[in-house]
Structures are given as structure tokens and as C-alpha cells.
Design an enzyme around this catalytic site. Structure first.
Site, mmCIF file in Angstrom:
data_model
loop_
_atom_site.group_PDB
_atom_site.id
_atom_site.type_symbol
_atom_site.label_atom_id
_atom_site.label_comp_id
_atom_site.label_asym_id
_atom_site.label_seq_id
_atom_site.Cartn_x
_atom_site.Cartn_y
_atom_site.Cartn_z
ATOM 1 N N PRO A 8 53.261 51.086 7.558
ATOM 2 C CA PRO A 8 54.353 51.823 8.228
ATOM 3 C C PRO A 8 54.783 51.101 9.500
ATOM 4 O O PRO A 8 53.944 50.719 10.311
ATOM 5 C CB PRO A 8 53.716 53.174 8.560
ATOM 6 C CG PRO A 8 52.542 53.292 7.642
ATOM 7 C CD PRO A 8 52.058 51.892 7.410
ATOM 8 N N GLU A 9 56.067 50.887 9.631
ATOM 9 C CA GLU A 9 56.612 50.212 10.804
ATOM 10 C C GLU A 9 57.192 51.265 11.753
ATOM 11 O O GLU A 9 57.283 52.443 11.407
ATOM 12 C CB GLU A 9 57.718 49.237 10.375
ATOM 13 C CG GLU A 9 57.238 48.124 9.457
ATOM 14 C CD GLU A 9 56.536 47.007 10.226
ATOM 15 O OE1 GLU A 9 56.564 47.026 11.477
ATOM 16 O OE2 GLU A 9 55.970 46.133 9.563
#
Ligand SMILES: [Zn+2]
Length: 271
Positions: free
Chosen positions: A2-3
Site C-alpha cells: 500500500p502506497e
């Protein structure tokens, strides 16, 4: 992984619904990356005031103390009515009178950590080294440029390191550098103020669009409503080695910087 945009989308998906909730119980599964740092029962009865984000951390402000959540490599959060039993990969359940916040994390690089305050050494250790917040008001061109001036590494590496500006992951760094016309190998301290201004705007543009569209294309990303991230970044260069640049039609090039793939147009992006 997840960014920042996914984390922000996650935050927005449940922040309003959990605000004001009172904690009824806390249940831990298998160990996560770091221990909780308090007895789960200590949290019972406390109220969730709201949810903020700093870099890729979500900060759950409680009426006493706060919880720092990180999704690690494969974590996702859901906030839903209670009732579904925890599965094999659910390792943190925060049951409240408004719903159940659940961390699903197959690889267990995520974490939930309690801190008495943001000044607490535990919180400072996790948050203290983070660079400027790219989507916040504190991300000013002058401060960004001053940060770059301190660094001799390639600009792409400096962006990924996260200590000048946080949350610009590999895809976003490649895309922002293309938009700004800057070669990824350019030394950070040699970037002029006008070029830093272009890069600043490009970072906000790329991350802002990603947040708007709901996060990038991670296969196991899902937001707090359990929906899959649906944002397909219309990449200008990322993943397009050998294909014509969308601006000038020169073939996009690929190089490795610190084990990570970097894509750039040799014509549009000047050293
Ligand atoms: Zn080009």
C-alpha cells in the site's frame, strides 16, 4: 505494498464513521511487526476522536493517547459492523460501539502501536524521520528545494528515501519526474529552484490524482469498505520500457536504481 494514496483512501473511507466511537474490546492475532505497546484491555472504554495520516501511518487519536497503524506490505483495514469472526490473517480487531476496525495482514509486516502522545519516544521513532507531507500545506517549494540541496544522491533515490518528502513510491516517483522533465539520475542537490517547483507540482498532481481515483492498482489493496482499489494510473513512463513516449514518441528507457526499476524518456527528461 500500500502506497500513500491507498493509505489516504483508506483513511477517508472510515474516518468519519469511527469518529466518536467508544472502544469495547481489542483482540490481537499473531504478532505483527511491532508489539502493541500496551495491554489490549487498557484501551477499553477510550473514545476514538478521529483519524489522521502521516506518511503511510494512520493515527487514531484517542481521548487518551493514540494508535499508530501501518499496513506494511500486504495489510488492509476494514471498518464494518461486527459479527464476522476473525480469519487466519486478521491480526488486530478494534471493536467499538460504531463498528469493528480490523487489520487483515497475511504477511504481518503491518503494525498497530500505542503511544501516549506524539511526543512519546515510541511515536517519535516511527514518525520523527519522515519528510514533508506531500499533500499537506507544509509541503512548500522552498522547503522542498532546501531539502534537495542537502542530498547528493540521484533525485529518484532521494524521493524514494522519504526523508525529504514522504510517500512518493516507485511508480509515483517515475511519473512525477517525467512530468517535471527531470532525468531520474540527476543529483538532487543540482536541481534548480525552478525545476524543484515543477517537481513539487508534479508530485502533488500525481499523488492527488491517485487519491482521487481511489488508490493505485495493488492486487491486494482494499479500502475500509472492502472494495478493491480501482485506480489504474495512466502511466506516462512507468512500465512502458521500449514503448513510445506519450509526448515525443522516443522509446521509454528502463534502468535500475538501487534494485528498483526506473522508467524515463531520454528526450523529455533532462539531466
Ligand atoms: Zn519524450
Amino acid at each position: 505494498m500500500p502506497e500513500l494514496p491507498e493509505v489516504e483512501v483508506t483513511r477517508r473511507s472510515f474516518a468519519d464513521r469511527i469518529a466518536g466511537a467508544r472502544i469495547a474490546s481489542v483482540t490481537l492475532g499473531k504478532p505483527l511487526r511491532w508489539p502493541l505497546g500496551c495491554a489490549p484491555d487498557d484501551l477499553v472504554g477510550r473514545r476514538v476522536l478521529g483519524v489522521r495520516r502521516r506518511g503511510k501511518y494512520l493515527l487514531l487519536d484517542l481521548d487518551e493517547g493514540l494508535l499508530l497503524l501501518h499496513l506494511g506490505m500486504s495489510g488492509s483495514l476494514t471498518f464494518a459492523p461486527a459479527g464476522v469472526p476473525a480469519g487466519t490473517h486478521d491480526h488486530f480487531d478494534l471493536l467499538t460501539n460504531q463498528g469493528l476496525l480490523r487489520l487483515h495482514d497475511p504477511r504481518r509486516f503491518g503494525a498497530v502501536v500505542y503511544a501516549a502522545s506524539e511526543a512519546d519516544p515510541v511515536a517519535r521513532k516511527l514518525l520523527g524521520h519522515l519528510g514533508l507531507e506531500p499533500l499537506g500545506d507544509t509541503f512548500q517549494v522552498d522547503a522542498f528545494h532546501a531539502g534537495l540541496k542537502q542530498r547528493r544522491s540521484a533525485i529518484k533515490q532521494v524521493l524514494l528515501a522519504g526523508d525529504v518528502v514522504v510517500g512518493v513510491g516507485n511508480i509515483y516517483a517515475s511519473e512525477a519526474l517525467f512530468l517535471a522533465g527531470i532525468r531520474p539520475t540527476t543529483r538532487a542537490d543540482r536541481i534548480s529552484l525552478p525545476r524543484a517547483r515543477l517537481l513539487h507540482a508534479a508530485i502533488r498532481d500525481v499523488l492527488g490524482r491517485a487519491v482521487e481515483k481511489g488508490g493505485s492498482t495493488l492486487r491486494d489493496f482494499s479500502n475500509a469498505q472492502g472494495e478493491s482499489g480501482y485506480f489504474q494510473l495512466e502511466a506516462a513512463v512507468y512500465g512502458r520500457a521500449g514503448l513510445p513516449c506519450r509526448r515525443c514518441e522516443t522509446p521509454v528507457r528502463l534502468l535500475k536504481q538501487g534494485q528498483r526499476s526506473t522508467f524515463f524518456c531520454p528526450v523529455c527528461q533532462r539531466p
